[in-house]
Design an enzyme around this catalytic site. Structure first.
Site, PDB file in Angstrom:
ATOM      1  N   HIS A  79       0.822  -1.219   0.000  1.00  0.00           N
ATOM      2  CA  HIS A  79       0.000   0.000   0.000  1.00  0.00           C
ATOM      3  C   HIS A  79       0.850   1.260   0.000  1.00  0.00           C
ATOM      4  CE1 HIS A  79       0.976  -0.564   4.255  1.00  0.00           C
ATOM      5  NE2 HIS A  79       0.664   0.713   4.448  1.00  0.00           N
ATOM      6  N   ASP A  81       0.584   4.886   2.072  1.00  0.00           N
ATOM      7  CA  ASP A  81      -0.166   5.515   3.160  1.00  0.00           C
ATOM      8  C   ASP A  81      -0.982   6.695   2.645  1.00  0.00           C
ATOM      9  OD1 ASP A  81       1.011   3.780   4.974  1.00  0.00           O
ATOM     10  OD2 ASP A  81       2.616   5.176   5.498  1.00  0.00           O
ATOM     11  N   HIS A 235       4.752   0.136   0.215  1.00  0.00           N
ATOM     12  CA  HIS A 235       5.457  -0.616   1.257  1.00  0.00           C
ATOM     13  C   HIS A 235       4.540  -1.680   1.835  1.00  0.00           C
ATOM     14  CE1 HIS A 235       3.480   2.652   3.455  1.00  0.00           C
ATOM     15  NE2 HIS A 235       3.444   1.853   4.493  1.00  0.00           N
ATOM     16  N   ARG A 250       4.686   6.107  14.102  1.00  0.00           N
ATOM     17  CA  ARG A 250       4.667   6.665  12.739  1.00  0.00           C
ATOM     18  C   ARG A 250       4.106   8.086  12.724  1.00  0.00           C
ATOM     19  NH1 ARG A 250       1.018   4.052   8.159  1.00  0.00           N
ATOM     20  NH2 ARG A 250      -0.208   5.937   8.410  1.00  0.00           N
TER      21      ARG A 250
HETATM   22  C1  SIN Z   1       2.974   0.976   7.715  1.00  0.00           C
HETATM   23  O1  SIN Z   1       2.338   0.357   6.877  1.00  0.00           O
HETATM   24  O2  SIN Z   1       2.926   2.197   7.778  1.00  0.00           O
HETATM   25  C2  SIN Z   1       3.839   0.227   8.693  1.00  0.00           C
HETATM   26  C3  SIN Z   1       4.921  -0.558   8.053  1.00  0.00           C
HETATM   27  C4  SIN Z   1       5.638  -1.420   9.056  1.00  0.00           C
HETATM   28  O3  SIN Z   1       5.175  -1.579  10.184  1.00  0.00           O
HETATM   29  O4  SIN Z   1       6.681  -1.975   8.712  1.00  0.00           O
END
Ligand code: SIN
Length: 259
Positions: A79, A81, A235, A250
């Site tokens: 995805h 973000d 990612h 995050r």
């Molecule tokens: C995310 O998708 O923002 C998190 C990625 C992760 O936890 O590695």
């Protein structure tokens, strides 16, 4: 490069690396939540996530958490973000607070490299198409029987009302590179195509983008910060550490409209 997110004099080099590579890893940061936020604010205003449980006392910092007794990780599907936002987030800055003894890596895809590897006729076909992205099916009421929602890691389903249109191919605002801007989690369809055509084209693009040639992998240690550009990458969190806790903080930075 030994950079420290707390040092303002390191910011230009970090920004240059971010512009050039789209994914940067800053190892061993001795940074608290305030340092994390101050670093993000050097890039722009914070985009507060509506759905992730925040860090206590810091509504701008989302917790990306999997407890040792939980089976589902957040972000397991490929995805981008906030692609469901009108102006998708410039970047996400993830700080590893607690890592399992093995695993828990994050994979990234370069969407410009994937686009450039398409044939010229396919690139021309995609140029000018528009796709719809939504938060509803991922964070809305229908998703609230997931383990992540039931455990309180995700919530606020009533705020999942975003449906937006973005070009299928965008020009990156920093690098000027052309890149694909559709993703398997939030993109729902391509406008103007039949359902079968839209599904077939998206599935073809998703299979194309997932080729290892376009990927890099971040192997974390607690303290590391990885920042990625949401206009240039996909990612995916690798969920291979059952029985152990993984906690990340995050912060997401606001962006500009896509073209
Ligand atoms: C995310 O998708 O923002 C998190 C990625 C992760 O936890 O590695």
């Amino acid at each position: 490069m030994g950079a420290d997110i707390r040092r303002s004099t390191d910011f230009k080099a970090i920004h240059d690396a971010f512009t050039k590579y789209s994914v940067i890893v800053l190892r061993g940061q001795e940074a608290g939540p305030e340092d994390h936020l101050a670093f993000a604010q050097r890039f722009g205003p914070i985009n507060i996530n509506r759905f992730f449980k925040p860090v206590e006392g810091h509504p701008e910092i989302a917790m990306v958490l999997k407890e040792k007794n939980q089976t589902a990780a957040i972000g397991e599907g490929w995805h981008t973000d906030h692609s469901y936002d009108q102006e998708p987030a410039l970047g996400s800055i993830l700080h590893a607070i607690e890592m399992p003894p093995f695993g828990g890596d994050t994979l990234f895809v370069s969407m410009a490299a994937a686009y450039e590897a398409l044939s010229t006729p396919m690139g021309q076909f995609l140029d000018g198409l528009t796709a719809v992205h939504s938060s509803r099916h991922v964070f809305g009421a229908a998703a609230m029987d997931s383990e992540a929602a039931k455990s309180g890691r995700l919530g606020n389903a009533e705020a999942a009302t975003q449906d937006v249109r973005h070009p299928v191919v965008i020009t990156h605002p920093l690098s000027g590179r052309r890149g694909l801007f559709v993703n398997p989690v939030f993109t729902t369809y391509i406008e103007g195509l039949s359902d079968t055509e839209s599904t077939t084209i998206l599935e073809m693009l998703y299979a194309h983008c997932q080729q290892p040639e376009f990927q890099c992998r971040v192997r974390w240690q607690a303290g590391d910060i990885t920042m990625w550009d949401n206009r240039a990458t996909w990612h995916k969190a690798i969920n291979d550490y059952n029985g152990f806790r993984r906690l990340m903080h995050r912060v997401t930075v606001e962006a500009v409209p896509l073209s």
